[in-house]
Design a protein around this motif. Structure first.
Motif, PDB file in Angstrom:
ATOM      1  N   ARG A  50      -8.506  76.784 -27.113  1.00  0.00           N
ATOM      2  CA  ARG A  50      -7.980  76.929 -28.476  1.00  0.00           C
ATOM      3  C   ARG A  50      -8.700  78.046 -29.251  1.00  0.00           C
ATOM      4  NH1 ARG A  50      -7.014  70.699 -30.675  1.00  0.00           N
ATOM      5  NH2 ARG A  50      -5.350  70.184 -29.197  1.00  0.00           N
ATOM      6  N   PHE A  51      -9.785  78.564 -28.693  1.00  0.00           N
ATOM      7  CA  PHE A  51     -10.564  79.617 -29.355  1.00  0.00           C
ATOM      8  C   PHE A  51     -10.353  80.991 -28.702  1.00  0.00           C
ATOM      9  CE2 PHE A  51     -12.531  75.578 -30.108  1.00  0.00           C
ATOM     10  CZ  PHE A  51     -12.993  75.646 -31.409  1.00  0.00           C
ATOM     11  N   ASP A  52      -9.467  81.078 -27.735  1.00  0.00           N
ATOM     12  CA  ASP A  52      -9.358  82.289 -26.912  1.00  0.00           C
ATOM     13  C   ASP A  52      -9.080  83.576 -27.674  1.00  0.00           C
ATOM     14  OD1 ASP A  52     -10.114  81.142 -24.560  1.00  0.00           O
ATOM     15  OD2 ASP A  52      -8.085  80.969 -23.729  1.00  0.00           O
ATOM     16  N   GLU A  53      -8.381  83.523 -28.802  1.00  0.00           N
ATOM     17  CA  GLU A  53      -8.069  84.776 -29.493  1.00  0.00           C
ATOM     18  C   GLU A  53      -9.210  85.264 -30.379  1.00  0.00           C
ATOM     19  OE1 GLU A  53      -7.312  81.949 -32.736  1.00  0.00           O
ATOM     20  OE2 GLU A  53      -6.919  81.877 -30.609  1.00  0.00           O
ATOM     21  N   LEU A  54     -10.294  84.501 -30.468  1.00  0.00           N
ATOM     22  CA  LEU A  54     -11.419  84.905 -31.309  1.00  0.00           C
ATOM     23  C   LEU A  54     -12.231  86.017 -30.659  1.00  0.00           C
ATOM     24  CD1 LEU A  54     -12.795  81.483 -32.598  1.00  0.00           C
ATOM     25  CD2 LEU A  54     -11.324  83.100 -33.779  1.00  0.00           C
ATOM     26  N   PRO A  55     -12.852  86.857 -31.476  1.00  0.00           N
ATOM     27  CA  PRO A  55     -13.725  87.889 -30.913  1.00  0.00           C
ATOM     28  C   PRO A  55     -14.980  87.258 -30.294  1.00  0.00           C
ATOM     29  CG  PRO A  55     -13.848  87.888 -33.309  1.00  0.00           C
ATOM     30  CD  PRO A  55     -12.775  86.911 -32.936  1.00  0.00           C
ATOM     31  N   VAL A  56     -15.635  88.007 -29.453  1.00  0.00           N
ATOM     32  CA  VAL A  56     -16.820  87.517 -28.738  1.00  0.00           C
ATOM     33  C   VAL A  56     -17.871  86.974 -29.708  1.00  0.00           C
ATOM     34  CG1 VAL A  56     -18.749  88.253 -27.263  1.00  0.00           C
ATOM     35  CG2 VAL A  56     -16.436  89.026 -26.774  1.00  0.00           C
ATOM     36  N   ARG A  57     -18.049  87.615 -30.851  1.00  0.00           N
ATOM     37  CA  ARG A  57     -19.064  87.174 -31.829  1.00  0.00           C
ATOM     38  C   ARG A  57     -18.776  85.806 -32.416  1.00  0.00           C
ATOM     39  NH1 ARG A  57     -23.109  89.161 -33.195  1.00  0.00           N
ATOM     40  NH2 ARG A  57     -23.274  87.984 -35.118  1.00  0.00           N
ATOM     41  N   ARG A  58     -17.565  85.303 -32.264  1.00  0.00           N
ATOM     42  CA  ARG A  58     -17.168  84.023 -32.869  1.00  0.00           C
ATOM     43  C   ARG A  58     -16.714  82.994 -31.832  1.00  0.00           C
ATOM     44  NH1 ARG A  58     -19.860  85.552 -36.356  1.00  0.00           N
ATOM     45  NH2 ARG A  58     -19.193  86.697 -38.176  1.00  0.00           N
ATOM     46  N   HIS A  59     -16.855  83.321 -30.559  1.00  0.00           N
ATOM     47  CA  HIS A  59     -16.338  82.445 -29.505  1.00  0.00           C
ATOM     48  C   HIS A  59     -17.420  81.480 -29.008  1.00  0.00           C
ATOM     49  CE1 HIS A  59     -14.237  80.986 -26.004  1.00  0.00           C
ATOM     50  NE2 HIS A  59     -13.146  81.581 -26.465  1.00  0.00           N
ATOM     51  N   PRO A  60     -17.084  80.192 -28.833  1.00  0.00           N
ATOM     52  CA  PRO A  60     -18.078  79.218 -28.352  1.00  0.00           C
ATOM     53  C   PRO A  60     -18.712  79.592 -27.016  1.00  0.00           C
ATOM     54  CG  PRO A  60     -16.113  78.091 -29.160  1.00  0.00           C
ATOM     55  CD  PRO A  60     -15.801  79.551 -29.170  1.00  0.00           C
ATOM     56  N   ARG A  61     -17.966  80.231 -26.126  1.00  0.00           N
ATOM     57  CA  ARG A  61     -18.532  80.574 -24.809  1.00  0.00           C
ATOM     58  C   ARG A  61     -19.579  81.680 -24.887  1.00  0.00           C
ATOM     59  NH1 ARG A  61     -13.324  79.712 -20.954  1.00  0.00           N
ATOM     60  NH2 ARG A  61     -13.775  77.528 -20.483  1.00  0.00           N
ATOM     61  N   THR A  62     -19.658  82.370 -26.010  1.00  0.00           N
ATOM     62  CA  THR A  62     -20.717  83.366 -26.178  1.00  0.00           C
ATOM     63  C   THR A  62     -22.062  82.660 -26.303  1.00  0.00           C
ATOM     64  OG1 THR A  62     -19.158  84.853 -27.249  1.00  0.00           O
ATOM     65  CG2 THR A  62     -21.484  85.336 -27.561  1.00  0.00           C
ATOM     66  N   ILE A  63     -22.059  81.473 -26.877  1.00  0.00           N
ATOM     67  CA  ILE A  63     -23.279  80.674 -27.012  1.00  0.00           C
ATOM     68  C   ILE A  63     -23.528  79.863 -25.744  1.00  0.00           C
ATOM     69  CG2 ILE A  63     -24.355  78.758 -28.279  1.00  0.00           C
ATOM     70  CD1 ILE A  63     -22.799  79.765 -30.762  1.00  0.00           C
ATOM     71  N   PHE A  64     -22.472  79.285 -25.182  1.00  0.00           N
ATOM     72  CA  PHE A  64     -22.573  78.394 -24.020  1.00  0.00           C
ATOM     73  C   PHE A  64     -21.430  78.741 -23.062  1.00  0.00           C
ATOM     74  CE2 PHE A  64     -22.201  73.625 -22.716  1.00  0.00           C
ATOM     75  CZ  PHE A  64     -22.840  73.883 -21.516  1.00  0.00           C
ATOM     76  N   PRO A  65     -21.663  79.664 -22.098  1.00  0.00           N
ATOM     77  CA  PRO A  65     -20.589  80.141 -21.226  1.00  0.00           C
ATOM     78  C   PRO A  65     -19.840  79.048 -20.470  1.00  0.00           C
ATOM     79  CG  PRO A  65     -22.499  81.563 -21.019  1.00  0.00           C
ATOM     80  CD  PRO A  65     -22.928  80.384 -21.858  1.00  0.00           C
ATOM     81  N   GLU A  66     -20.489  77.927 -20.197  1.00  0.00           N
ATOM     82  CA  GLU A  66     -19.839  76.857 -19.450  1.00  0.00           C
ATOM     83  C   GLU A  66     -19.073  75.881 -20.341  1.00  0.00           C
ATOM     84  OE1 GLU A  66     -23.192  77.415 -19.260  1.00  0.00           O
ATOM     85  OE2 GLU A  66     -23.254  78.550 -17.384  1.00  0.00           O
ATOM     86  N   ALA A  67     -19.014  76.152 -21.629  1.00  0.00           N
ATOM     87  CA  ALA A  67     -18.363  75.232 -22.571  1.00  0.00           C
ATOM     88  C   ALA A  67     -16.916  74.986 -22.172  1.00  0.00           C
ATOM     89  CB  ALA A  67     -18.434  75.783 -23.993  1.00  0.00           C
ATOM     90  N   ARG A  68     -16.537  73.724 -22.197  1.00  0.00           N
ATOM     91  CA  ARG A  68     -15.147  73.325 -21.932  1.00  0.00           C
ATOM     92  C   ARG A  68     -14.517  72.690 -23.169  1.00  0.00           C
ATOM     93  NH1 ARG A  68     -14.212  72.517 -16.194  1.00  0.00           N
ATOM     94  NH2 ARG A  68     -12.068  72.578 -16.903  1.00  0.00           N
ATOM     95  N   SER A  69     -15.371  72.120 -24.038  1.00  0.00           N
ATOM     96  CA  SER A  69     -14.879  71.422 -25.223  1.00  0.00           C
ATOM     97  C   SER A  69     -15.783  71.706 -26.416  1.00  0.00           C
ATOM     98  CB  SER A  69     -14.844  69.911 -24.988  1.00  0.00           C
ATOM     99  OG  SER A  69     -14.040  69.580 -23.875  1.00  0.00           O
ATOM    100  N   VAL A  70     -15.175  71.698 -27.598  1.00  0.00           N
ATOM    101  CA  VAL A  70     -15.904  71.823 -28.862  1.00  0.00           C
ATOM    102  C   VAL A  70     -15.629  70.542 -29.645  1.00  0.00           C
ATOM    103  CG1 VAL A  70     -16.168  73.127 -31.000  1.00  0.00           C
ATOM    104  CG2 VAL A  70     -15.659  74.328 -28.855  1.00  0.00           C
ATOM    105  N   ILE A  71     -16.691  69.836 -29.962  1.00  0.00           N
ATOM    106  CA  ILE A  71     -16.591  68.574 -30.687  1.00  0.00           C
ATOM    107  C   ILE A  71     -16.982  68.836 -32.134  1.00  0.00           C
ATOM    108  CG2 ILE A  71     -17.474  66.210 -30.865  1.00  0.00           C
ATOM    109  CD1 ILE A  71     -18.285  66.653 -27.804  1.00  0.00           C
TER     110      ILE A  71
END
Length: 194
Positions: free
Chosen positions: A25-46
């Motif tokens: 659900r976050f795929d269109e965000l830029p790298v600076r705002r994407h959860p996987r930039t902090i945690f590359p293995e992230a599958r879910s955001v709670i």
């Protein structure tokens, strides 16, 4: 992990607000705002949160006591009570074999502060927009004045996030608006502040 079991654990830790977004659900965000930039293995955001007690606003409404809201509606609620709850939910995930990254609700507009640690990586600090994450997790919508509104508490909650590698069933997105479209804000403000 069963999302209902996680929701029950969050409620037991004090959560009044709970929602899950899959990382797609976050795929269109830029790298600076994407959860996987902090945690590359992230599958879910709670997204978890606690309500601001209605009574914390009474002194403000009466114009007689402003400190109570500062403590129980803002500072202590966010930096102590909600933070402890967020860590407890992260610990629950880790106790069940998943990695969990608790994140506070910091303003995402903070400029970068440092240099990239490797080519292609953004400068520190990458900050996620918690209100945006709440919308993507089906918790609420962004209302007037860019404030998160939830069906249960309107603008009265403090939220934080947890990134996890657990693949959780995402919460449904809201389909009905919370804020009455086209409604004159002045007619809805109980204090007549607008």
């Amino acid at each position: 992990m069963n999302v209902n079991e996680l929701c029950e654990a969050a409620r037991a830790a004090g959560a009044d607000v709970f929602g899950v977004a899959n990382v797609e659900r976050f795929d269109e965000l830029p790298v600076r705002r994407h959860p996987r930039t902090i945690f590359p293995e992230a599958r879910s955001v709670i997204v978890v949160g606690r309500r601001i007690p209605r009574g914390a606003l009474r002194g403000v409404e009466e114009g007689t006591q402003f400190g109570n809201y500062a403590l129980y509606g803002r500072d202590w609620l966010d930096n102590r009570f909600t933070s402890l709850m967020t860590v407890q939910v992260a610990e629950f995930l880790e106790d069940h074999g998943w990695e969990a990254v608790p994140l506070p609700n910091l303003p995402p507009e903070v400029p970068p502060m440092g240099v990239s640690v490797r080519p292609g990586a953004p400068e520190p600090n990458v900050l996620l927009d918690a209100d945006d994450a709440a919308v993507r997790a089906g918790v609420g919508e962004i209302g007037p004045m860019d404030v998160l509104l939830t069906p249960q508490f309107g603008p009265r909650q403090r939220i934080q996030m947890i990134l996890t590698d657990a693949e959780l069933e995402p919460s449904p997105l809201l389909t009905e608006p919370i804020w009455p479209a086209g409604e004159d804000c002045r007619s809805l403000c109980p204090l007549g502040a607008i």
